[in-house]
Design an enzyme around this catalytic site. Structure first.
Site, mmCIF file in Angstrom:
data_model
loop_
_atom_site.group_PDB
_atom_site.id
_atom_site.type_symbol
_atom_site.label_atom_id
_atom_site.label_comp_id
_atom_site.label_asym_id
_atom_site.label_seq_id
_atom_site.Cartn_x
_atom_site.Cartn_y
_atom_site.Cartn_z
ATOM 1 N N TYR A 37 0.931 -1.265 0.119
ATOM 2 C CA TYR A 37 0.162 0.000 -0.098
ATOM 3 C C TYR A 37 0.720 1.176 -0.005
ATOM 4 C CZ TYR A 37 -4.324 -2.375 1.310
ATOM 5 O OH TYR A 37 -5.339 -3.344 1.381
ATOM 6 N N TYR B 294 -0.803 -9.954 0.647
ATOM 7 C CA TYR B 294 0.195 -9.495 1.390
ATOM 8 C C TYR B 294 0.098 -10.020 3.159
ATOM 9 C CZ TYR B 294 -3.379 -5.927 2.992
ATOM 10 O OH TYR B 294 -4.358 -5.450 3.574
ATOM 11 N N HIS C 259 -7.359 -8.558 -2.504
ATOM 12 C CA HIS C 259 -8.807 -8.067 -2.058
ATOM 13 C C HIS C 259 -8.530 -6.433 -2.398
ATOM 14 C CE1 HIS C 259 -6.251 -7.079 1.491
ATOM 15 N NE2 HIS C 259 -7.059 -5.908 1.541
ATOM 16 N N HIS D 112 -10.797 -2.989 -1.139
ATOM 17 C CA HIS D 112 -11.636 -2.258 -0.347
ATOM 18 C C HIS D 112 -12.550 -1.413 -1.179
ATOM 19 C CE1 HIS D 112 -9.047 -3.247 3.235
ATOM 20 N NE2 HIS D 112 -8.140 -3.039 2.489
ATOM 21 N N ARG E 158 -3.213 -11.505 3.709
ATOM 22 C CA ARG E 158 -4.677 -11.418 3.281
ATOM 23 C C ARG E 158 -4.593 -12.031 1.952
ATOM 24 N NH1 ARG E 158 -7.874 -7.679 4.522
ATOM 25 N NH2 ARG E 158 -9.086 -9.326 4.127
#
Ligand SMILES: [Fe+3]
Lengths: 251, 198
Positions: A117, A156, A169, A171, A166
């Site tokens: 991110y 990640y 995905h 959000h 995770r």
């Protein structure tokens, strides 16, 4: 303070169907450790919807920039693009009665193709992509449809259990027509082997509810030699009908 | 009937999506949505609402986002679903604020809302609706903020009077000091804020 006079016949928009909280993940879910000190412990208090709940902010298409829906390009230098598998994510925003929700603001954010991110607090060793910011937004059309262009995010690792990852995905944050329809969720990708291992997804009790968060490969809407497409429909709480419903929608 | 899409946590990087400029991702959106509720022409009494969100260990949460939704100075919502008339066009009624990464504080510059009827026609005390999301919050928390200088209206408010324990109702009262109201939100513990299922 002046108050608005209200007649006995004051038109009121329909109230929302009660939220099925057993369908959603519970607030307290120790498998996802961050919930332990952040989950309210006292019972929630219910009361009938008032205008404070049945109204909500509206967003105009004029707020959108040309590339707001295109995460491949909206942060990239001129002539460049984000690295990763190019995908289209699209679907409809519906309410529980199956009615499309037009003019719904859908905001998304995600990691880059390496699972990293663009955020100060992010420490994963995967590199930043200089051409990828990681956010976008769209507003649904008259049929409730939305579409984004992006890259498929990478999975990640995260500090929860000793080796939790995770699944890939995206959000999503969605506005309906009333403030109590406000929803944040995550979209996962069909076939990802990390889905059944995810402590966050595993806070959801019903496997049919988990399945509702999985986007499906949609070859018919893919673009040959360009992008695969994934379909993800979003369901917001529905309103009860009222005698004034048509009039309200005509506004 | 379809089932509502299940909620998922906003996660630790919620700012990227909801307040990207705050997260220093600039150049995509000119301004973060919900950054301002008022402008120079907004009628009503100017106020500030500020506070912090405190977890079950007494720690201040620094990765949350708070949204506010409130009526204008006459008690009208700026929404197509407001059946009673048009809210003042210089007041959006909706705001969004990330809690500060150092201090954990959120802050809204707004106006004191007017009064809005309850479902049965009784008039509610002035209030603002808040929605809180963060890492570790599986489904957005819904609460309300009432004003300490509206004791009389608060005493007859249909929502506040639904809360059996008087001390719990007090968790929804923002305390006034000058033009600012402080509203700290406690997720757990003795002072746990009242959250709603609405
Ligand atoms: Fe994430």
């Amino acid at each position: 303070m002046k108050t608005i006079p209200q007649s006995n016949q004051a038109p009121e928009t329909g109230t929302f169907f009660t939220r099925d909280r057993n369908w959603h993940p519970p607030a307290f879910a120790p498998g996802y450790k961050s919930t332990v000190f952040r989950a309210p412990q006292k019972p929630l208090i219910a009361f009938p919807n008032t205008l404070s709940e049945t109204t909500g902010p509206a967003f105009g298409h004029d707020m959108l920039g040309l590339l707001d829906h295109d995460l491949i390009h909206n942060f990239a230098r001129a002539g460049e693009s984000a690295i990763g598998e190019r995908i289209i994510v699209h679907g409809k925003v519906l309410d529980e009665r199956g009615k499309p929700v037009p003019n719904a603001l859908v905001e998304i954010w995600q990691a880059n193709a390496g699972g990293r991110y663009r955020h100060k607090k992010e420490g994963y060793i995967a590199p930043l992509d200089p051409n990828f910011g990681g956010c976008g937004r769209v507003i649904t059309d008259a049929d409730g449809h939305y579409a984004f262009r992006t890259i498929r995010p990478g999975p990640y690792p995260w500090p929860n259990g000793p080796n939790d990852w995770r699944p890939a995905h995206i959000h999503l944050s969605i506005f309906g027509t009333g403030f109590v329809q406000r929803l944040i969720t995550q979209l996962y990708f069909e076939g990802d082997p990390l889905i059944p291992r995810c402590p966050i997804l595993n806070t959801i009790a019903d496997e049919k509810a988990v399945a509702q968060l999985v986007a499906h490969l949609d070859m018919d809407n893919s673009e040959p030699m360009d992008s695969l497409a994934y379909r993800f429909d979003i369901v917001l709480r529905g309103r009860r009908s009222t005698p004034f419903e048509n009039r309200m929608e005509g506004n | 009937m379809l089932k509502e899409t299940p909620s998922q946590t906003a996660g630790p990087y919620v700012h990227i999506g909801l307040t990207p400029n705050f997260a220093e991702i600039t150049g995509i959106f000119p301004e973060d949505a919900g950054k301002t509720l008022v402008n120079d022409k907004t009628p009503g009494e100017r106020i500030v609402i500020e506070g912090r969100i405190i977890d079950g260990q007494g720690g201040v949460i620094k990765d949350a986002v708070v949204e506010i939704w409130q009526a204008d100075h006459l008690g009208l919502y700026n929404s197509p679903y407001e059946p009673r008339g048009h809210a003042d066009s210089n007041f959006t009624g909706w705001g969004r604020c990330a809690t500060d990464m150092q201090t954990g504080e959120y802050r809204f510059e707004t106006i004191k809302p007017g009064r809005v009827p309850f479902a049965d026609g009784r008039i509610q005390a002035p209030h603002a609706n808040l929605w809180i999301v963060a890492r570790g919050i599986n489904i957005g928390l819904q609460t309300r903020l009432y004003f300490s200088d509206e004791a009389e209206a608060n005493a007859e408010d249909p929502v506040l009077s639904r809360i059996e324990h008087r001390a719990r109702a007090d968790t929804l009262i923002a305390r006034r000091a000058g033009d600012a109201y402080t509203f700290d939100i406690y997720l757990q513990g003795e002072n746990e804020t009242v959250f709603f299922d609405i």
